[in-house]
Design a protein around this motif. Structure first.
Motif, PDB file in Angstrom:
ATOM      1  N   GLY A  30     -41.270 -49.703  58.733  1.00 17.68           N
ATOM      2  CA  GLY A  30     -39.837 -49.488  58.592  1.00 17.68           C
ATOM      3  C   GLY A  30     -39.131 -49.105  59.868  1.00 17.68           C
ATOM      4  N   CYS A  31     -39.781 -49.329  60.998  1.00 16.74           N
ATOM      5  CA  CYS A  31     -39.176 -48.981  62.287  1.00 16.74           C
ATOM      6  C   CYS A  31     -38.809 -50.250  63.032  1.00 16.74           C
ATOM      7  N   ARG A  32     -37.579 -50.353  63.474  1.00 14.03           N
ATOM      8  CA  ARG A  32     -37.166 -51.501  64.271  1.00 14.03           C
ATOM      9  C   ARG A  32     -37.798 -51.435  65.653  1.00 14.03           C
ATOM     10  N   GLY A  33     -37.961 -52.601  66.260  1.00 13.81           N
ATOM     11  CA  GLY A  33     -38.520 -52.639  67.605  1.00 13.81           C
ATOM     12  C   GLY A  33     -37.674 -51.845  68.579  1.00 13.81           C
ATOM     13  N   ASP A  34     -38.317 -51.057  69.399  1.00 12.61           N
ATOM     14  CA  ASP A  34     -37.596 -50.216  70.355  1.00 12.61           C
ATOM     15  C   ASP A  34     -38.283 -50.350  71.718  1.00 12.61           C
ATOM     16  N   GLY A  35     -37.712 -51.194  72.578  1.00 12.46           N
ATOM     17  CA  GLY A  35     -38.298 -51.399  73.894  1.00 12.46           C
ATOM     18  C   GLY A  35     -38.315 -50.146  74.734  1.00 12.46           C
ATOM     19  N   ALA A  36     -37.291 -49.303  74.574  1.00 15.81           N
ATOM     20  CA  ALA A  36     -37.224 -48.068  75.363  1.00 15.81           C
ATOM     21  C   ALA A  36     -38.371 -47.138  75.001  1.00 15.81           C
ATOM     22  N   ALA A  37     -38.698 -47.050  73.695  1.00 14.80           N
ATOM     23  CA  ALA A  37     -39.792 -46.181  73.261  1.00 14.80           C
ATOM     24  C   ALA A  37     -41.122 -46.688  73.813  1.00 14.80           C
ATOM     25  N   GLY A  38     -41.305 -48.002  73.801  1.00 14.38           N
ATOM     26  CA  GLY A  38     -42.536 -48.562  74.344  1.00 14.38           C
ATOM     27  C   GLY A  38     -42.660 -48.311  75.832  1.00 14.38           C
ATOM     28  N   HIS A  39     -41.548 -48.448  76.555  1.00 15.22           N
ATOM     29  CA  HIS A  39     -41.564 -48.192  78.002  1.00 15.22           C
ATOM     30  C   HIS A  39     -41.865 -46.727  78.276  1.00 15.22           C
ATOM     31  N   ALA A  40     -41.259 -45.827  77.492  1.00 11.83           N
ATOM     32  CA  ALA A  40     -41.523 -44.397  77.672  1.00 11.83           C
ATOM     33  C   ALA A  40     -42.980 -44.068  77.379  1.00 11.83           C
TER      34      ALA A  40
END
Length: 287
Positions: free
Chosen positions: A233-243
């Motif tokens: 249920g979580c949308r893709g988050d590029g910022a979270a992956g980069h962090a």
């Protein structure tokens, strides 16, 4: 069981890609990512939830600790220690059953599909976190790691597992129609990112360790494949992956810079053997 680290007496050894990855990759995030991915298989997580009191924070944490300990023993211990650890797990699995609440059918915990999925999720998780932590790996070395992990699979009674990255990716993709974020899976995810501490466990836990499991769980979740995060249920988050990548690289750099006296004994011993091998003329890492 404490692993006895020797240059030639185990499943892998200082020339293996497995030793390189497991001496440089943060262990807790890898174990938690594997669990979060494994939980998307309905029978796998139901089998775990129905046979382990995951709602008890002490039991849940102890289960993850045992999994990390098993990885350590089979990776760095002698063949005898690895076989003994694998035999214990096979014996436990052989006497456990679960109930598929969708169909009302009882199933064995040691069904090959469950075991194969758990193996592939764990192998993919260690490899993914190694790469994102900055462990230098060529494509051939990544393939070699997947191939080496077939030795780990045999310990728990499965032989037909992928032998390279392409095969591992194909297995994960092929399993997607059979996966779902069931209530048990979502509950398991919550317990890796927001675990409840009992009063008794809190008294035994060093203050600086209170935030370690939630932080590791959040890091693990941020590295899951996009389709897995979407199932939860979580949308893709590029910022979270980069962090997460930055945090993992910092964790690895800090761990590699720690004085030997503060490093876990198995990791310290393995690194020493790897350094000695690197200094020997005409040697290299086995594929």
């Amino acid at each position: 069981m404490k692993a006895t680290v020797t240059p030639h007496g185990g499943l892998f050894g200082p020339e293996s890609i497995t030793w390189r990855i497991h001496t440089e990759t943060p262990g807790w995030p890898a174990v938690l990512r594997a669990f979060q991915l494994q939980a998307l298989h309905p029978r796998t997580i139901r089998g775990i939830a129905q046979n382990c009191l995951l709602d008890d924070p002490e039991v849940a944490r102890a289960r993850l600790r045992r999994q990390l300990d098993f990885v350590t023993v089979r990776t760095f211990g002698t063949c005898e220690q690895a076989e003994q650890a694998g035999e214990r797990i096979r014996q436990v699995h052989a006497r456990l059953i679960g109930l598929d609440t969708d169909t009302g059918v009882l199933f064995r915990i040691d069904e090959e599909e469950n075991l194969r999925w758990a193996h592939c999720a764990e192998t993919a998780s260690y490899l993914e976190l190694a790469r994102r932590s900055g462990v230098p790996l060529t494509a051939a070395e990544a393939d070699a790691y997947v191939a080496e992990q077939r030795r780990s699979a045999r310990l728990v009674g499965i032989g037909d597992v992928p032998g390279d990255v392409a095969g591992l990716r194909d297995h994960l993709d092929g399993m997607r129609p059979h996966l779902a974020a069931t209530e048990e899976a979502r509950d398991a995810l919550r317990r890796t990112v927001s675990p409840r501490l009992s009063f008794r466990l809190a008294l035994r836990t060093p203050p600086l360790a209170f935030g370690s499991l939630p932080a590791a769980g959040a890091l693990a979740f941020a590295t899951l494949p996009g389709w897995a995060r979407q199932m939860y249920g979580c949308r893709g988050d590029g910022a979270a992956g980069h962090a997460a990548d930055l945090a993992l690289r910092a964790l690895r750099a800090a761990a590699m810079a720690m004085p030997d006296g503060l490093v876990e004994p198995e990791i310290r011993a393995a690194r020493g053997l790897m350094r000695a091998l690197a200094k020997a003329p005409g040697t290299g890492v086995a594929a």
